[in-house]
Design an enzyme around this catalytic site. Structure first.
Site, PDB file in Angstrom:
ATOM      1  CB  SER A   1      -3.823 -21.697  26.627  1.00 58.09           C
ATOM      2  OG  SER A   1      -2.908 -21.534  25.579  1.00 58.09           O
TER       3      SER A   1
ATOM      4  CG  ASP B   1      -7.881 -23.125  20.987  1.00 54.41           C
ATOM      5  OD1 ASP B   1      -7.310 -24.226  20.930  1.00 54.41           O
ATOM      6  OD2 ASP B   1      -7.606 -22.249  21.835  1.00 54.41           O
TER       7      ASP B   1
ATOM      8  CG  HIS C   1      -5.106 -25.585  23.318  1.00 53.11           C
ATOM      9  ND1 HIS C   1      -5.675 -24.352  23.070  1.00 53.11           N
ATOM     10  CD2 HIS C   1      -4.077 -25.356  24.167  1.00 53.11           C
ATOM     11  CE1 HIS C   1      -5.019 -23.419  23.731  1.00 53.11           C
ATOM     12  NE2 HIS C   1      -4.033 -24.000  24.416  1.00 53.11           N
TER      13      HIS C   1
END
Length: 743
Positions: A348, A154, A188
């Site tokens: 996600s 990520d 994220h």
């Protein structure tokens, strides 16, 4: 006693045991490494204590009233100790210690747990009560294991965040900037990690699915939220090389099918890693177009809302395997060490919920002393536990569909299968042979991974196949005996029970055996390591036995006994479902050529082996049969509009007209119908074929263009007045309509 006599006696004894035994242990879970020993009334405590001490067993506790012992043994050796302790003087019984409790005893004290609807949906968002991953009951059993490692590919990780204290693998990497520091440059990765593994029950922030696993941050996405296929491939290859990493979580989308990425996915898969990715936030059909979601090597996850509806942005397609909550997810706040949270939306954040559940699955198998399941086995656990038809009926259709996959994940249902079937699916049976052994197949399906569920049609023949496995300690030259039996229902619907002689726990009782004597009580001896195939059987318990349920599901399993050591092991288990299969549908029949014996094709779906095709009741000569294509020899002397009937072995039928007569719906003559001819005639209708002939008043028209539903021709010269237009197919069938010539 001769070996063969001993063996047959053993088979007979086990068969007798199976035919009369009906013992259930219920669906309670079993405490690993613990036994209960009940002394007989005449037993003396000091004598029993001495025997247990001599065996080196630790007495955890002794009931002062009944004298019953709670013993500690090595995890994974419970059955061996049961078999051994039963032979001690003064023992009335020995059994596993089971675990029960209230429905959900563990409630994390994290500040914002009540707002994490994806873990427990009480309608607080608002939403539908129960539209969550149903995790709390699982936490009663396990909250994870530090031996399980999850690589998060990520944007990196907020390495100082309290939610990950003590959980971060020191071998993290930054493949974007080419250094050893995967500190997040974009939030994220922290959000994803919070969903998987935020520390639970620490009176702070939020909680993740797994409270013990290690997380390996691998930065493959930069500060802008994008990254290259090369960087992702580097991360995959690095994670594949880490022996202590079992799961790779990729909340990533929109990569192309670059060779470097496909090779890296294959490398990670071959290394035994479990690959989890998101179906994308690109909407309908996108899961099949974006990588890594579209790869068949990944478990691909879509995004649902608090109302169990598919988020409109969630990617759909054949690549979708499961869905999980991913809308308005409360997770760890990036860049803050205060008691706070962030709210995020996207597939996600559905993906890490599945990754976290998988890490709990691995932890539970480790806890039970079972071999670590591979991706196929994990997939099957998730499939068996998934909740189907939670969304709109028209979208979330029964069974697999391309929007919800197999359904929304359900942690408790998944663990019910692991806890009830774990010992049966992968346990050691303590008699040196091990088990169960992958030696039993039905219609080629072996009972391992996703191949343990077999569907056969009513009255459709199926085969049992057994062979001596390569793992036979005596080698392939050894003989082996098999006893195969079954019971109605899937394994999870039955109570487990103990086999005799300390062989181990069996997945279901043989209490239904009396209803299935011919099909399931089979004992045969095969040698030389060659496959042994029993004759095809046409399910008598549906086809010819009265009073049995339909549709019917049964679980098949058995025992293998080898020679001359008499090792005993369980076979793999297979769920056999007998039901109406897909009904046959005919989409097209090839146009006849007029030449008898020509090969013609019937196309469609749902054609079964054994299908019968007739023409006006007379069998056609089928020369090839598949599920979608039948090839037959064109019959001689056929007439127009003959009926072809297909009948599958389960009685379901489909019909179609062979050599259908053409029909004329209309004709158009935009330039008139002058007797001089040469005028355009446009003929619309059906079943014209590809080589139609048009006659007007007995004279041939010139064909300009034609299809099965339209013929364009130039009229021949004629006489004033009304005549007949005739359209004939090349196989002799015709239709006519009036045609009027004008001066």
């Amino acid at each position: 006693m001769q070996l063969s006599v001993f063996k047959m006696a053993l088979i007979a004894l086990i068969s007798l045991w199976l035919s009369v035994l009906s013992i259930g242990q219920g669906e309670s879970r079993l405490a690993p490494g613990e036994l209960i020993l009940g002394p007989s009334p005449e037993s003396r405590a000091d004598s029993m204590d001495a025997q247990l001490q001599q065996l080196g067993l630790r007495v955890v506790k002794r009931d002062a009233i009944t004298g019953v012992y709670r013993l500690a043994v090595t995890e994974g050796q419970e059955q061996a100790w049961i078999a051994r302790l039963r032979n001690l003087d003064g023992v009335a019984y020995v059994e596993r210690n089971s675990i029960g409790g209230v429905a959900s005893s563990f409630l994390p004290d994290d500040t914002y747990f009540a707002q994490q609807w994806h873990l427990e949906n009480t309608g607080q968002v608002p939403g539908t009560v129960g539209a969550d991953i149903n995790i709390r009951r699982v936490w009663d059993v396990t909250r994870g294991s530090s031996s399980i490692g999850v690589a998060i590919l990520d944007t990196g990780l907020d390495l100082d965040h309290p939610e990950f204290a003590g959980r971060i693998d020191p071998d993290g990497q930054d493949f974007v900037n080419g250094d050893l520091d995967p500190e997040a440059t974009h939030p994220h990765g922290t959000w994803v990690a919070g969903c998987i593994a935020a520390n639970g029950d620490n009176t702070f922030g939020v909680t993740g699915v797994d409270h013990q696993c290690r997380i390996l941050p691998l930065q493959v996405i930069g500060s802008t939220g994008s990254g290259t296929a090369f960087d992702l491939a580097q991360g995959l290859n690095y994670a594949a090389a880490q022996a202590d990493i079992q799961i790779i979580c990729m909340s990533l989308q929109n990569y192309l099918a670059d060779t470097v990425l496909l090779n890296a996915l294959a490398n990670a898969s071959q290394a035994g890693k479990i690959l989890v990715t998101c179906a994308s936030n690109l909407g309908a059909g996108a899961a099949d177009l974006t990588y890594p979601a579209a790869s068949p090597l990944t478990i691909t996850v879509g995004n649902t809302t608090a109302f169990d509806q598919l988020n409109s942005t969630s990617g759909t397609g054949n690549a979708v395997d499961f869905v999980a909550p991913g809308t308005s997810i409360v997770t760890a706040q990036h860049g803050s060490q205060t008691d706070s949270f962030d709210v995020v939306t996207g597939c996600s954040f559905a993906t890490p919920l599945v990754s976290g559940l998988i890490s709990l699955i691995l932890a539970r198998c480790e806890q039970l002393g079972l071999p670590a399941p591979n991706q196929d086995a994990v997939y099957e656990y998730l499939r068996l536990g998934a909740v189907d038809q939670v969304g709109i009926v028209a979208v979330d259709t029964p069974g697999y569909d391309t929007s919800f996959g197999h359904g929304r994940i359900d942690a408790a249902a998944t663990f019910d299968n692991i806890d009830l079937l774990g010992d049966c699916a992968a346990g050691n049976i303590d008699l040196a042979f091990g088990g169960p052994l992958d030696i039993f197949r039905v219609n080629g399906s072996s009972g391992t991974g996703t191949q343990r569920h077999v569907v056969v049609g009513i009255q459709q023949p199926f085969t049992f196949e057994l062979d001596v496995p390569l793992s036979n300690p005596l080698g392939q030259g050894a003989n082996a005996d098999f006893i195969v039996w079954g019971a109605f229902g899937e394994p999870g619907t039955h109570a487990t029970f103990e086999l005799p002689f300390g062989i181990g726990t069996f997945c279901f009782p043989p209490s239904d055996l009396s209803a299935l004597p011919d099909l399931f009580t089979l004992a045969n001896s095969f040698g030389g390591g060659q496959p042994a195939v029993l004759p095809a059987l046409a399910a008598p318990w549906v086809a010819s036995t009265a009073g049995l349920p339909f549709p019917a599901v049964a679980t098949l399993q058995g025992i293998i006994i080898d020679s001359p050591q008499f090792h005993v092991g369980r076979t793999n288990a297979i769920v056999l479902e007998v039901r109406l299969l897909e009904a046959p549908v005919i989409s097209s029949v090839e146009t006849p050529t007029g030449i008898a014996g020509s090969a013609l094709t019937i196309q469609g779906t749902g054609f079964q082996t054994g299908v019968v095709a007739t023409r006006n009741g007379v069998p056609l000569g089928l020369t090839s049969v598949s599920s979608t294509v039948l090839i037959f020899s064109e019959p001689a002397g056929f007439a127009c509009d003959e009926l072809i009937e297909l009948t599958n072995v389960d009685g379901q039928m489909a019909t179609v007209v062979f050599a259908p007569s053409p029909s004329i719906d209309s004709i158009a003559t935009p330039d008139g119908t002058s007797v001089s001819g040469g005028k355009v005639i446009s003929i619309s209708g059906q079943n014209f074929g590809g080589n139609a002939v048009v006659m007007v008043g007995g004279n041939s028209a010139i064909i300009v263009a034609q299809s099965d539903s339209l013929v364009v021709a130039l009229s021949p010269p004629g006489s004033v007045g009304t005549t007949t237009l005739l359209l004939a197919t090349d196989y002799g069938c015709a239709a006519s309509t009036p045609y009027t010539y004008t001066p």
